[in-house]
Design a protein around this motif. Sequence first.
Motif, mmCIF file in Angstrom:
data_model
loop_
_atom_site.group_PDB
_atom_site.id
_atom_site.type_symbol
_atom_site.label_atom_id
_atom_site.label_comp_id
_atom_site.label_asym_id
_atom_site.label_seq_id
_atom_site.Cartn_x
_atom_site.Cartn_y
_atom_site.Cartn_z
ATOM 1 N N GLN A 362 16.685 5.826 7.205
ATOM 2 C CA GLN A 362 16.610 6.502 5.910
ATOM 3 C C GLN A 362 16.029 5.593 4.836
ATOM 4 O O GLN A 362 15.245 6.049 3.989
ATOM 5 N N MET A 363 16.401 4.318 4.853
ATOM 6 C CA MET A 363 15.830 3.384 3.883
ATOM 7 C C MET A 363 14.323 3.267 4.054
ATOM 8 O O MET A 363 13.569 3.215 3.063
ATOM 9 N N GLY A 366 12.613 6.577 2.820
ATOM 10 C CA GLY A 366 12.606 6.588 1.365
ATOM 11 C C GLY A 366 11.588 5.620 0.793
ATOM 12 O O GLY A 366 10.884 5.932 -0.185
ATOM 13 N N GLY A 367 11.465 4.446 1.394
ATOM 14 C CA GLY A 367 10.501 3.452 0.926
ATOM 15 C C GLY A 367 9.063 3.924 1.082
ATOM 16 O O GLY A 367 8.241 3.747 0.171
ATOM 17 N N GLY A 451 13.981 9.308 -3.797
ATOM 18 C CA GLY A 451 15.318 8.722 -3.911
ATOM 19 C C GLY A 451 16.386 9.481 -3.159
ATOM 20 O O GLY A 451 17.485 8.956 -2.949
ATOM 21 N N PHE A 454 17.540 7.474 -0.277
ATOM 22 C CA PHE A 454 18.411 6.361 -0.635
ATOM 23 C C PHE A 454 19.814 6.874 -0.972
ATOM 24 O O PHE A 454 20.813 6.199 -0.690
ATOM 25 N N GLY A 457 21.391 7.605 2.341
ATOM 26 C CA GLY A 457 21.557 6.332 3.035
ATOM 27 C C GLY A 457 22.752 5.550 2.525
ATOM 28 O O GLY A 457 23.459 4.883 3.290
ATOM 29 N N GLY A 458 23.006 5.634 1.208
ATOM 30 C CA GLY A 458 24.184 4.967 0.652
ATOM 31 C C GLY A 458 25.475 5.522 1.218
ATOM 32 O O GLY A 458 26.404 4.765 1.533
#
Length: 514
Positions: A362-363, A366-367, A451, A454, A457-458
């Motif tokens: 996921q990171m 998102g990146g 976002g 992210f 992902g958090g």
Amino acid sequence: MAIGVAMKGENTHYNGRMTAFVILSCAMAAMGGVIFGYDIGISGGVTSMEPFLRKFFPEVYTRMKEDSTISNYCKFDSQLLTAFTSSLYIAGLVATFFASWITRALGRKPSILAGGAAFLVGAALGGAAVDVYMLILGRVLLGIGVGFANQSVPLYLSEMAPPQYRGAINNGFQFSIGIGALSAQLINFGTEKIRAGWGWRISLAMAAVPASILTLGAIFLPETPNSLIQHNNNHEKAKVMLQRVRGTTDVDAEFDDLVKASAISKTINSPIQKILQRKYRPQLVMAIAIPFFQQVTGINVIAFYAPLLFRTLGLGESASLMSAVVTGLVGTVSTFICMTVVDRVGRRALFIIGGIQMFISQMMVGGIMAAELGDHGGLNKGYAYLVLVLISVYVAGFSWSWGPLGWLVPSEIFQLEIRSVGQSITVAVSFVFTFIVAQTFLSMLCHFKSGIFFFFGGWVAVMTVFAYLLLPETKNMPLEKVEQVWKEHWFWKRIVGDKEEAAADGSATVFSSL
């Protein structure tokens, strides 16, 4: 800090083996997962089909085809469109409380039967819909069917399965969800090519096929031994069923534990008040936390809106549907892998491994979207397919961890006296947060843009730590003995173990002084 999860107490092993009778019964019951999965797969596909959007959601269609000023992330932001998806889960939330009463008072089989019948009627309405209100009414009936099925099927599978194979058998529910979703995605890919523009009707109406199989099959399903003991004073019938299920006549140890558990459950007048007691606090926490975490992984972003997401990335209608097929296939294969290893590797390890895998992917997604996808235009094909690969990695992580285990663990941690209400809480929490995610995702995508990955992902990071610290291992534990894991867990024993042990020590002191 050492995280102690090993069982030090008595680990009762019952006699029995995997029988063809159990396999056939559980395969039929798991069709409840197929109807759930089919709906998940079909709703995301038809909402990306242009004829469907043109008929029921013309403002979204116009925005997608003609508005060149709107952001890529906002083309599908429509509360009515999300209501089409999320209305099922509100209906399911309400239905699960009725299903809880039926499951407890009448047995698992009637609840499965009711779920199949409601889903069948909903499929017919959806396929024949002439306006958006008829479409959503069909979704409500589908939701009632899913609410009943999700309440009863995981319990049925866990109660029928031998303890040493319970993980594999129960994961058959998630595997069936994957089969249903994959079937729907393949049907969507085919029906989208019907030039007359009514392919979406076939997609929606075909939900009647698994619903018919479940409804007819439920008529012939045997009731579980646990349920027979709970609802029939003639325990001999239950013992005969247990012998048939286990493939042996030597079932006295397991039968005695089932009878004791049933006797305790019959003294409970209010299961909801019971589960709020301190000694059931770990089970209650897990009944809420696990389905909550399962939904905030972001999996329903993929499950419901994968084709729309891939269209946001710049892929065409057909390519978006095929990409959804790819992720569906990855999910189904990964769930099958989980079925084969869960009773050897254990639940906690898979939760943790899958969580790390989902977080990293996921990171990265998102990146890439933050760096390469602006408000207009699309990703170049190289990046678009890299995102597809990363999403497939993410789906694989979910499908051998929080996907199947999110249904397995809650179904095996409750004592019989709170099992039905505990499963209801699990299903209700799942529906509440599925509704919230389904109803808000397209708006969140519009406002959060890249976002959003992210954000989810958090949550994945939080839930992975939660599983590492607070979830005990339950593999190979008989259902009627599983409460012991809480008494020996480093954290939960402070809540459920210390007072009982102190009381026991006090009693021993009193008796020794007499």
